[in-house]
Design a protein around this motif. Structure first.
Motif, PDB file in Angstrom:
ATOM      1  N   SER A   1      73.862   9.874 134.114  1.00 37.91           N
ATOM      2  CA  SER A   1      73.325  10.157 132.783  1.00 37.91           C
ATOM      3  C   SER A   1      73.888   9.217 131.718  1.00 37.91           C
ATOM      4  O   SER A   1      74.975   8.661 131.857  1.00 37.91           O
TER       5      SER A   1
ATOM      6  N   LEU B   1      66.999  20.431 130.235  1.00 33.91           N
ATOM      7  CA  LEU B   1      68.068  20.325 129.247  1.00 33.91           C
ATOM      8  C   LEU B   1      69.234  21.246 129.585  1.00 33.91           C
ATOM      9  O   LEU B   1      70.392  20.917 129.309  1.00 33.91           O
TER      10      LEU B   1
ATOM     11  N   GLY C   1      76.371  16.891 125.400  1.00 40.43           N
ATOM     12  CA  GLY C   1      75.545  16.164 124.443  1.00 40.43           C
ATOM     13  C   GLY C   1      76.218  14.937 123.872  1.00 40.43           C
ATOM     14  O   GLY C   1      75.726  14.341 122.910  1.00 40.43           O
TER      15      GLY C   1
ATOM     16  N   LEU D   1      68.741  16.182 121.191  1.00 39.79           N
ATOM     17  CA  LEU D   1      68.451  15.270 122.289  1.00 39.79           C
ATOM     18  C   LEU D   1      67.325  14.308 121.924  1.00 39.79           C
ATOM     19  O   LEU D   1      67.427  13.094 122.158  1.00 39.79           O
TER      20      LEU D   1
ATOM     21  N   ASN E   1      70.116  12.909 130.897  1.00 46.46           N
ATOM     22  CA  ASN E   1      70.970  14.044 130.530  1.00 46.46           C
ATOM     23  C   ASN E   1      71.513  14.748 131.765  1.00 46.46           C
ATOM     24  O   ASN E   1      71.138  14.426 132.895  1.00 46.46           O
ATOM     25  N   ASP E   2      72.398  15.701 131.539  1.00 48.68           N
ATOM     26  CA  ASP E   2      73.021  16.485 132.611  1.00 48.68           C
ATOM     27  C   ASP E   2      72.737  17.967 132.415  1.00 48.68           C
ATOM     28  O   ASP E   2      72.615  18.439 131.281  1.00 48.68           O
TER      29      ASP E   2
ATOM     30  N   THR F   1      77.175  11.115 123.830  1.00 51.18           N
ATOM     31  CA  THR F   1      76.602   9.885 124.364  1.00 51.18           C
ATOM     32  C   THR F   1      77.679   9.057 125.047  1.00 51.18           C
ATOM     33  O   THR F   1      78.796   8.932 124.556  1.00 51.18           O
TER      34      THR F   1
ATOM     35  N   HIS G   1      74.360   4.896 126.472  1.00 49.66           N
ATOM     36  CA  HIS G   1      73.402   5.314 125.452  1.00 49.66           C
ATOM     37  C   HIS G   1      73.615   4.538 124.157  1.00 49.66           C
ATOM     38  O   HIS G   1      72.644   4.206 123.456  1.00 49.66           O
TER      39      HIS G   1
ATOM     40  N   ILE H   1      73.825  10.648 128.549  1.00 48.31           N
ATOM     41  CA  ILE H   1      74.307  11.706 127.656  1.00 48.31           C
ATOM     42  C   ILE H   1      74.871  12.804 128.539  1.00 48.31           C
ATOM     43  O   ILE H   1      74.189  13.290 129.442  1.00 48.31           O
ATOM     44  N   ASP H   2      76.122  13.193 128.320  1.00 54.77           N
ATOM     45  CA  ASP H   2      76.729  14.158 129.231  1.00 54.77           C
ATOM     46  C   ASP H   2      76.386  15.593 128.867  1.00 54.77           C
ATOM     47  O   ASP H   2      75.616  15.862 127.933  1.00 54.77           O
ATOM     48  N   TYR H   3      76.939  16.527 129.613  1.00 54.55           N
ATOM     49  CA  TYR H   3      76.592  17.944 129.497  1.00 54.55           C
ATOM     50  C   TYR H   3      76.826  18.496 128.099  1.00 54.55           C
ATOM     51  O   TYR H   3      76.099  19.382 127.642  1.00 54.55           O
TER      52      TYR H   3
ATOM     53  N   TYR I   1      64.083  12.347 132.440  1.00 54.98           N
ATOM     54  CA  TYR I   1      64.583  13.581 131.829  1.00 54.98           C
ATOM     55  C   TYR I   1      64.597  14.698 132.858  1.00 54.98           C
ATOM     56  O   TYR I   1      63.594  14.948 133.544  1.00 54.98           O
TER      57      TYR I   1
END
Length: 811
Positions: free
Chosen positions: A642, A350, A648, A365, A633-634, A650, A654, A644-646, A347
């Motif tokens: 990632s 965020l 949110g 998230l 995440n990004d 998936t 994911h 999950i991209d920027y 992680y």
């Protein structure tokens, strides 16, 4: 006097959210560039707290948002300037101004700041990871107060310090001096935006008689039949007093108290031992309920309430087990006496800028993690010590936290001033987080040990300088940090992730491993089936984000790989070429300018490759007992590793986790020409007799359907008879056969549909659709599908998603 109380509690599940809400400084803020000397100051603009220079400049239209197009490069000038934040005149609430002790707590000053209140110097700060409490009673007025904070350029301060240092700092020498989020200086997945500002609320600390400064629930011994705890409370009095500490269990029946006598102003520590018979235990996701006890801790003066703290406590025993064995040295986590295979991710923060992540963002998230069967997150050492909400949500959802201290990919100074600063930082963070049941491990740093031994950092450095740097490393990561963790918590400590780099053969047989032979060294995914360490704490593969994120990167209206915005959002020097290489290894070429299909293909390759590695690691249990992929995440619109991209959204990876991280998994693989079918279970189920049958299809024609009966669509190449098998906890190969014995000459592009069910029953069943061989000359891409899995041990149905396969359709 201490009184031992044995509390016999009726156990029931409860999820009570405990919050402490101190009064925040309520003032209007403004900010501007600070010139100093005789130069004319810039115009004031309104400021938002919490926040930073970049967010204030964006909000007031002074700069374009650096995340879009090529705007990042136009914002680099900000890091070399000094900035001043100032309140408009504010009044102090009467119930605060009348108190005998008044202090301000600054929880987030990033980083080098000089503070004045009403023209009087009150504080100089130098660490964004610490809080600072200042007594302001003598300079405070009832009305017309002005608080002024000047932030120096962190880059300039670091460069000045480097000039005075008699030895070099390998790695990133500038950021190594600055105790602020390391990723602000740029990473291979994020921009360089070295910001500053007030990143968290400023709080009033006011009292007349006394206050609790700390409450710690030490879990001395935890077993199914009894848990022994020590409640440590630190109380600070401003005058002689006879006080009472009262602890009440809110969601059970139980209360006890202790008297505290102060003959003079000062600090006192109180310890109340308690035992809980047959406690409800806190379990991580997939292993049981993350049950919590809700406590009220109150400080009273003759039944008058001075202060109340609410604490949610999960009773559990979590340990890192590292023991020599026949392979090398184990590395696994034991929860409440049981080994648990850790399934998770690394992680990063965020959001890039402070104050931009909302409660809804955090909740989304963590729910995405829970839904994907994640039971551990590693808080990476180049980021931040997170807000309390993050850990609360991990507590409530049963997600364990491996927590790096905030050091990454560099050597660091080892002088006395630096060590004192780090000591204060680490002590504060360990004490702040130690009551959270999610806290599983403190780790000294990210890849510092590997960099020092394997990345050529010693090259060109004099032997005396090597010795100085080694001593600095040892003083911080082998002495200071483990001593602080041991003194203030019961959490285990690990020196560095990884302790050994992949250039060391022992990295597979002991400790944790960051295996980047796949990606950085361009090794094929198949290597992940043989390079299986004791605990995989990093490995990954880049992919494109969603189309929504992709379009935000563009500088032009039409997509092009030569678009400057697109190029600027790829921070790995070989990122584009490596994605294409891995894709072309498995699929026929696709033009990058056909960006929709290309983006989906990169996500398909990422999902398939990572699934291959994760399943190999799960099949290897108990020798391998964890996998944490890079990254969850990004922080901005990007091409990255990632899931999950920027926005949110998936990625396919994911969605695939919902299958490959499921508590029970059928895993099919090839070992040479031998087809193997494995049963994997993290849940502790009893050994049971089941039936296995499977069918093999040509992947170019196979059309899977959720919940379809076996063999219901298409003509199979091979259909097995039903055969007995055994399922249990752990990893077990339940069937193997040579492809030639099935009459299959070519292993390319095959799909297997396998089912395990009770004998003589169509349901309940476990089912899996999977490609046997990932490599293919055909363009076959995954698509998402949902299905129901019925657990025969619990007679319960669970909805999952899986990856099925179909031919890619070109527009």
């Amino acid at each position: 006097m201490l009184r031992r109380l044995i509390i016999i509690l009726t156990v029931f599940a409860s999820q009570v959210s405990a919050q402490n809400n101190p009064l925040e400084l309520d003032a209007a803020w403004r900010m501007r560039e600070e010139y100093g000397g005789r130069r004319k100051a810039g115009d004031w603009i309104t400021a938002t707290i919490p926040g930073c220079v970049h967010t204030d400049l964006i909000r007031t239209g002074k700069i374009e948002h650096p995340f879009y197009g090529t705007n990042e490069k136009d914002c680099q000038w900000i890091e070399s300037k000094s900035w001043v934040y100032e309140t408009l005149p504010f009044s102090v609430p009467i119930d605060i101004f009348s108190k005998s002790k008044i202090a301000l707590r600054f929880n987030g000053l990033d980083t080098y700041a000089q503070l004045q209140l009403n023209g009087v110097d009150i504080l100089t700060s130098n660490n964004a990871h610490r809080s600072w409490e200042v007594d302001v009673k003598s300079v405070l007025k009832a009305e017309g107060n002005v608080l002024r904070i000047v932030f120096d350029s962190a880059v300039e301060r670091a460069e000045e310090a480097l000039q005075l240092l008699p030895y070099p700092i390998p790695g990133d020498s500038v950021r190594a001096f600055v105790r602020k989020p390391q990723f602000h200086f740029g990473w291979d997945w994020g921009p360089r935006l070295v910001t500053c500002g007030i990143t968290k609320p400023i709080e009033w600390i006011a009292c007349d008689e006394a206050r609790m400064t700390d409450v710690y629930f030490e879990q001395v011994s935890v077993h199914e039949s009894k848990a022994d705890l020590l409640i440590h409370a630190t109380v600070e009095a401003t005058k002689p007093a006879k006080l009472q500490l009262r602890v009440t269990l809110k969601n059970f029946t139980g209360s006890w108290s202790e008297e505290i006598q102060f003959d003079a102003p000062g600090q006192s520590k109180i310890i109340i031992p308690i035992s809980i018979l047959y406690p409800m235990l806190w379990w991580c996701n997939g292993q049981g309920s993350p049950s919590m006890y809700a406590f009220d801790v109150e400080l009273l003066d003759d039944d008058f309430l001075l202060q109340r703290r609410e604490e949610l406590i999960g009773v559990r025993d979590i340990r890192l087990i590292t023991e020599r064995d026949s392979i090398g040295e184990s590395f696994y986590f034991q929860l409440n006496g049981q080994p648990v295979f850790m399934k998770g991710a690394n992680y990063i923060p965020l959001r890039y800028f402070p104050g931009e992540a909302t409660e809804a963002d955090y909740r989304k998230l963590i729910q995405q993690c829970k839904d994907a069967h994640i039971n551990m997150l590693r808080v990476w050492g180049g980021g931040v010590y997170e807000d309390e909400l993050f850990y609360d949500l991990c507590d409530q959802n049963g997600i364990l936290v491996w927590h790096d201290f905030m050091f990454a990919c560099s050597m660091y100074p080892g002088d006395e001033a630096f060590i004192q600063n780090v000591s204060a930082e680490a002590t504060e963070q360990v004490k702040r987080l130690r009551n959270h049941p999610c806290m599983a491990l403190w780790c000294g740093n990210n890849e510092n040990a590997e960099g020092w031994e394997r990345w050529g950092w010693k090259s060109g450095i004099k032997p005396v300088e090597v010795a100085i740097l080694q001593k600095g490393y040892d003083d911080v990561f082998k002495k200071l940090l483990p001593e602080i963790v041991a003194q203030h918590s019961n959490t285990d400590y690990w020196e560095s992730s990884p302790r050994l780099g992949r250039g060391d053969a022992r990295s597979i047989t002991e400790g944790d491993s960051h295996y980047w032979g796949v990606w950085h060294d361009e090794e094929p995914f198949e290597v992940l089936q043989t390079k299986v360490p004791r605990f995989m704490s990093e490995f990954g593969m880049q992919s494109y984000p969603s189309e929504e994120v992709l379009l935000e990167m563009m500088d032009d209206d039409e997509f092009s790989m030569s678009d400057e915005g697109i190029v600027q959002h790829q921070k790995h020097s070989r990122g584009f070429s490596l994605m294409e290489k891995y894709m072309n290894n498995w699929y026929e070429p696709v033009s990058p300018n056909d960006y929709r299909i290309y983006a989906e293909m990169t996500q398909a390759v990422q999902a398939e490759g990572m699934m291959m590695g994760i399943e190999a690691q799960r099949r290897a249990m108990p020798n391998c007992m964890g996998t944490l992929f890079w990254q969850l995440n990004d922080v901005w619109p990007s091409f990255s590793w990632s899931s999950i991209d920027y926005m949110g959204t998936t990625k396919l990876l994911h969605e695939a986790l919902k299958t490959v991280y499921a508590p029970q998994l059928i895993s099919c693989t090839m070992n040479g020409d031998e087809l193997q079918i494995w049963w994997i279970s993290d849940a502790r189920i009893d050994t049971d007799k089941m039936e296995l049958d499977y069918a093999i299809y040509d992947g170019t024609t196979f059309q899977g359907e959720p919940n379809a009966k076996l063999r219901s669509k298409g003509a199979s190449i091979y259909q097995s008879p039903k055969m007995d098998c055994t399922i249990a906890y752990g990893s077990l190969m339940i069937h193997s056969i040579l492809l030639e014995d099935l009459g299959i000459e070519s292993p390319e592009n095959l799909v297997i549909e396998a089912r395990i069910s009770y004998q003589g029953q169509a349901n309940p069943e476990y089912k899996r659709v999977q490609k046997i061989i990932a490599k293919s000359d055909m363009t076959v891409i995954p698509y998402k599908a949902s299905y129901s899995s019925y657990d025969p041990k619990t007679r319960s149905k669970t909805e999952y998603s899986t990856i099925l396969y179909k031919r890619a359709v070109r527009d």
